[in-house]
Design a protein around this motif. Sequence first.
Motif, mmCIF file in Angstrom:
data_model
loop_
_atom_site.group_PDB
_atom_site.id
_atom_site.type_symbol
_atom_site.label_atom_id
_atom_site.label_comp_id
_atom_site.label_asym_id
_atom_site.label_seq_id
_atom_site.Cartn_x
_atom_site.Cartn_y
_atom_site.Cartn_z
ATOM 1 N N VAL A 99 6.745 8.075 -7.655
ATOM 2 C CA VAL A 99 6.098 7.654 -6.780
ATOM 3 C C VAL A 99 4.704 7.214 -7.168
ATOM 4 C CG1 VAL A 99 6.738 9.441 -4.633
ATOM 5 C CG2 VAL A 99 5.048 9.787 -6.590
ATOM 6 N N ARG B 56 0.070 4.968 -6.754
ATOM 7 C CA ARG B 56 -0.054 4.233 -5.265
ATOM 8 C C ARG B 56 -0.034 2.989 -4.973
ATOM 9 N NH1 ARG B 56 -4.788 7.531 -5.074
ATOM 10 N NH2 ARG B 56 -6.161 5.491 -4.956
ATOM 11 N N LEU C 130 3.013 2.991 -2.684
ATOM 12 C CA LEU C 130 3.092 3.447 -1.076
ATOM 13 C C LEU C 130 2.292 2.412 -0.354
ATOM 14 C CD1 LEU C 130 2.547 5.437 1.220
ATOM 15 C CD2 LEU C 130 0.114 6.151 0.161
ATOM 16 N N TYR D 292 7.555 5.342 3.814
ATOM 17 C CA TYR D 292 6.440 6.024 4.029
ATOM 18 C C TYR D 292 6.117 6.947 4.517
ATOM 19 C CZ TYR D 292 1.349 5.521 5.939
ATOM 20 O OH TYR D 292 -0.006 5.707 7.055
ATOM 21 N N TYR E 184 5.797 9.724 1.757
ATOM 22 C CA TYR E 184 4.134 10.053 1.025
ATOM 23 C C TYR E 184 3.389 11.147 1.938
ATOM 24 C CZ TYR E 184 4.916 6.288 -3.144
ATOM 25 O OH TYR E 184 5.673 5.760 -4.162
ATOM 26 N N THR F 202 -3.946 9.335 2.139
ATOM 27 C CA THR F 202 -2.420 9.862 1.519
ATOM 28 C C THR F 202 -2.719 9.510 0.436
ATOM 29 O OG1 THR F 202 -0.846 9.221 3.250
ATOM 30 C CG2 THR F 202 -0.065 9.637 0.800
ATOM 31 N N MET G 29 -3.972 11.951 -2.775
ATOM 32 C CA MET G 29 -2.542 12.219 -4.678
ATOM 33 C C MET G 29 -3.119 12.663 -5.037
ATOM 34 S SD MET G 29 -0.854 8.540 -3.405
ATOM 35 C CE MET G 29 0.913 8.750 -5.004
#
Length: 217
Positions: free
Chosen positions: A73, A75, A78, A164, A167, A213, A217
């Motif tokens: 994952v 940023r 996302l 989505y 996340y 989100t 993170m």
Amino acid sequence: MAKQPSTIGASTYQRIKRDIIFGELQPGSKLKLDALKERYSASLSTLRETLNRLASDGFVEAPVQRGFLVTPVSREDLTEISELRVLLECHALELSIANGDTDWEGNLVAAHHKLHLMEQQLLKGDESEKETWKRYDWEFHQAMIAACNSKNLLSLHSIIYDKYLRYQMLVLTYRGEEAVKEHKGMFDAALARDASTAKKLLEDHIRNGLSHTLEAM
């Protein structure tokens, strides 16, 4: 009997994807076939087929000579997923509002009712059914766009939505009354056949979820 392998493969696919989305298989972790065989009671051929399918959908990576691993994952990823969701879901919503009939309205009312009851439970501090909450959330968004009359659009949206959701599950926190009002606003606009307002509220909803989100993170 001829359908059994594909049925088993579909079940294995759904189970592994579910464990990726809900974080039981962590981002970046190696997916060793022997361990998966024991965990999911599936043959090696079924597992290879399943992992290749998950790779094509973007939930698994298969670097050359390194086997399979859960897609990491970031940023940036996302943000890209969120932008794609805006494009796909807003377009589908506009089509759905134009095409939706009485059955569509009824299904949307039922989906929002279930989601709203779960949101009231969350607002009271009861977070014991987070997976059910996210399922109701998915069912509401799916109900809004169900009448778009495009299987390809719904299929693409489903994949993006699941990415989505992964996340969101990694940093699962509830946005509270803000999210409740957003859902109610989208619901009211959709039933009023106000596509412009519904699309604007949906875009704001997705972008607010993205910001929430990213901050967590």
